[in-house]
Design an enzyme around this catalytic site. Sequence first.
Site: not given
Ligand code: COS
Length: 380
Positions: A363
């Site tokens: 997660e």
């Molecule tokens: N709530 C709402 N929207 C969100 C968000 C959140 N918490 N986090 C990111 N977003 C949105 C961003 O606003 C962006 O939207 P817009 O383009 O409309 O502005 C979009 O999602 C992409 O976000 P971002 O550019 O930040 O994406 P990244 O690829 O840089 O990744 C992280 C962001 C690293 C935070 C994300 O990929 C992540 O959480 N990865 C881990 C996933 C995970 O937990 N995997 C394990 C799964 S086990 S079930």
Amino acid sequence: MNFEFTEEQIMIQQAARDYAQRELITDVIERDAKGIFPEHHIKNLANLGFLGMLVDPKYDGGGMDTISYVLAMEEISKVDSSVAVVMSVNNSLVCYGIEKYGNEAQREKFLKPLARGEKIGAFLLSEPEAGSDATSQRTTAEDKGDHYLINGTKNWITNANCGSTYIVIAQTDPAKGHKGINAIIVEKNTPGISLGPHEDKMGMRSSDTHSVMFTDVKVPKENRIGEDGFGFKFAMKTLEGGRIGIASQALGIASGAMERAIQYSKERKAFGKLISQHQGIAFKLSDMAVKVENARNLCLKAAWLKDNGKPYGTASAMAKYYAAEIAMQVTTEAVQIHGGYGYVKEYHVERLMREAKLTQIYEGTSEIQQIVISRALLED
Ligand code: COS
């Protein structure tokens, strides 16, 4: 500020503690060794209302608050994280995702049986080449007019076999990047779905983890959650709450190990006195207690923010990051305090140490939580 729990919260905590300390403890070592899924325990927890504890009673849930959820998750995880993870995924990823972002028909059809614990849910985001980098979804959900056609492979899926209601994150329009991703509810018995073997894991060995393959799986359009292209934001928003569940699990692993270390140090003698009377051990215990207390406060703060309708994404990332890191530290010290006994299965702490490791990975890894926290600090 009020640091006191309500009577109801204390009752829920006690019910979880009783079940964990009386029932889960009896077969946890064997289930871990043999990788046996805790089916009867999951049924019992469903009867206690723990599988849909956060869901509104009008959808057959327990209507409990997130504080109670943290308390229950901690107690269950003190003894058995393979059981706790079923609770966490069902409550905070699948039930929450459908209740918050699904429509009324989806809540009636899918949420109610999940909230009653008659069905178990799974959240299918990770792929062989997309874990942390969650926008790089290779699984496709081709738009065929009245239905989607899903193809691809999902990895490390908790509840893949015991679960019958999947939320699948898949790419519909690659040209739109993450804005082309959808979240779709898929029933496991749909033709074209197959499972890989049960993963032989380091810890949480009796939780139900498989890869899931989709070959031309036809799913009605009405199963999509939210608007077209909402899937990535759906996953991110849902994971914010999921991380409170896993943070509480890490907290429980740490506090469970600490309780065992305290108990052992009051029984074991060395150099003519109880080892608790040696300052080297007493100081280790005090460090453990401070870490556990901090982790608990972070979990409860994130839960309080969620319950009070305030943003909680950064708080849940902090809780998960800190609780997972200290779970690894505290369990390692608990093994150390037990000496040779800590290294054998009978004393439970080696299992807790193996379980702690996964909380730094799933997660969202600890490093992903650091990204989320630092971005919040640095944003304009
Ligand atoms: N709530 C709402 N929207 C969100 C968000 C959140 N918490 N986090 C990111 N977003 C949105 C961003 O606003 C962006 O939207 P817009 O383009 O409309 O502005 C979009 O999602 C992409 O976000 P971002 O550019 O930040 O994406 P990244 O690829 O840089 O990744 C992280 C962001 C690293 C935070 C994300 O990929 C992540 O959480 N990865 C881990 C996933 C995970 O937990 N995997 C394990 C799964 S086990 S079930």
